[in-house]
Design an enzyme around this catalytic site. Structure first.
Site, PDB file in Angstrom:
ATOM      1  N   ALA A  57       4.858   2.327  40.611  1.00  0.00           N
ATOM      2  CA  ALA A  57       4.101   2.213  41.310  1.00  0.00           C
ATOM      3  C   ALA A  57       4.576   1.238  42.727  1.00  0.00           C
ATOM      4  O   ALA A  57       4.391   0.592  41.756  1.00  0.00           O
ATOM      5  CB  ALA A  57       3.180   2.669  41.168  1.00  0.00           C
TER       6      ALA A  57
ATOM      7  N   GLY B  79      -1.395  -6.306  43.140  1.00  0.00           N
ATOM      8  CA  GLY B  79      -0.330  -6.030  41.982  1.00  0.00           C
ATOM      9  C   GLY B  79      -1.486  -4.156  42.462  1.00  0.00           C
ATOM     10  O   GLY B  79      -1.857  -3.734  42.952  1.00  0.00           O
ATOM     11  N   ASN B  80      -0.867  -2.453  41.163  1.00  0.00           N
ATOM     12  CA  ASN B  80      -1.734  -2.099  40.997  1.00  0.00           C
ATOM     13  C   ASN B  80      -2.080  -1.775  39.832  1.00  0.00           C
ATOM     14  O   ASN B  80      -1.937  -2.601  38.537  1.00  0.00           O
ATOM     15  CB  ASN B  80      -1.100  -0.901  42.085  1.00  0.00           C
ATOM     16  CG  ASN B  80       0.142  -0.880  41.120  1.00  0.00           C
ATOM     17  OD1 ASN B  80       1.050  -0.207  39.980  1.00  0.00           O
ATOM     18  ND2 ASN B  80       1.306  -1.538  41.637  1.00  0.00           N
ATOM     19  N   ARG B  81      -2.960  -0.596  39.189  1.00  0.00           N
ATOM     20  CA  ARG B  81      -3.197  -0.366  37.968  1.00  0.00           C
ATOM     21  C   ARG B  81      -2.490   0.425  36.717  1.00  0.00           C
ATOM     22  O   ARG B  81      -2.656   0.375  35.617  1.00  0.00           O
ATOM     23  CB  ARG B  81      -4.158   0.063  38.063  1.00  0.00           C
ATOM     24  CG  ARG B  81      -5.141  -0.995  38.139  1.00  0.00           C
ATOM     25  CD  ARG B  81      -6.520  -0.177  38.361  1.00  0.00           C
ATOM     26  NE  ARG B  81      -7.200   1.127  37.041  1.00  0.00           N
ATOM     27  CZ  ARG B  81      -7.636   2.616  37.407  1.00  0.00           C
ATOM     28  NH1 ARG B  81      -8.116   2.870  38.152  1.00  0.00           N
ATOM     29  NH2 ARG B  81      -8.103   2.895  36.112  1.00  0.00           N
ATOM     30  N   SER B  82      -0.820   1.085  37.462  1.00  0.00           N
ATOM     31  CA  SER B  82      -0.179   1.200  36.741  1.00  0.00           C
ATOM     32  C   SER B  82       0.600   0.682  35.530  1.00  0.00           C
ATOM     33  O   SER B  82       1.029  -0.495  35.269  1.00  0.00           O
ATOM     34  CB  SER B  82       1.469   1.707  37.827  1.00  0.00           C
ATOM     35  OG  SER B  82       2.128   2.617  36.365  1.00  0.00           O
TER      36      SER B  82
END
Ligand code: C5P
Length: 235
Positions: A101, A29-32
């Site tokens: 994102a 995943g990502n930090r959005s």
């Protein structure tokens, strides 16, 4: 109350960050946080737009800000799911804003069962990845029509504002979007933060504005910029 300058306009917003499963319990995943996209949905609805918010893994407390009679929330998990919903919903949109994102890759073979450390015998491990489709570029190539304005975001780690603008111009041209909102991200700016700062690059590769403020203020400035790009002076 804001001017109803988006009344009758249908806005499709993607927000949050996609998650690509590795096995039943893990993902890439990502930090959005989804805050900027949620602020866009809320701001558009407050200005009279009918909004579809494609929400990728946004915490409920953040998503609550988008609750409005003119906002329909469509939850998705992966980039592939987001592509399906966006490509279905674009047919009835006047403005698409891809604020999510989206993972550039997905796991090539998702494991049916939990991956176990014992199986790697202390040798470390690697995961093969497959490229995901670029949803935004696909919209421009396959779904462009008159009356539809397509807006992209670019979150860049850069050393200077000049570099940010240069990268933004190249990305604007590469994706073929009508408007690109560029922001600097890093360990301490952009994602998860309450405030944001954006530079707008239009279809002629001119910097048409810059805005800094709360994500809601930035959202309103972006929507005004979109109206200008569409050739409608805001009320
Ligand atoms: O190339 P980059 O990921 O920086 O582009 C960012 C823009 O493209 C964002 O608007 C994002 O939502 C969109 N995007 C997409 N599909 C991808 C990757 C990015 O729609 N697979």
């Amino acid at each position: 109350t804001p001017a109803p300058d988006l009344e009758g306009i249908r806005v499709l917003v993607s927000a949050g960050g996609t998650r690509e499963p590795i096995d039943p319990v893990r993902y890439i995943g990502n930090r959005s946080s989804g805050r900027q996209g949620v602020a866009l949905a809320a701001a558009a609805a407050a200005r009279g737009a009918d909004v579809v918010l494609v929400s990728a893994n946004i915490e409920q407390s953040v998503l609550d800000d988008a609750i409005h009679p003119r906002v329909r929330i469509e939850p998705v998990g992966t980039a592939t799911e987001m592509q399906g919903v966006v490509e279905r919903e674009v047919a009835s949109a006047d403005i698409v804003i891809m604020a999510a994102a989206v993972s550039d890759y997905r796991v090539a073979k998702v494991a049916d069962g939990k991956l176990r450390k014992e199986n790697s015998r202390g040798k470390g491990m690697s995961i093969a990845l497959t490229e995901n489709p670029d949803i935004l570029a696909g919209l421009v190539q396959e779904h462009r029509r008159s009356g539809l304005t397509i807006v992209g975001f670019a979150a860049e780690t850069v050393a200077s504002e000049e570099e940010l603008v240069e990268r933004g111009k190249r990305k604007r041209a590469r994706k073929g979007v009508d408007l690109l909102a560029v922001n600097a991200v890093g360990w301490n700016e952009g994602f998860e933060a309450g405030d944001n700062s954006l530079i707008f690059i239009d279809a002629s590769d001119s910097v048409t504005g810059a805005v800094q403020g709360s994500k809601r203020e930035v959202a309103d400035a972006l929507l005004t910029e979109v109206l200008r790009a569409r050739g409608n002076e805001p009320l």
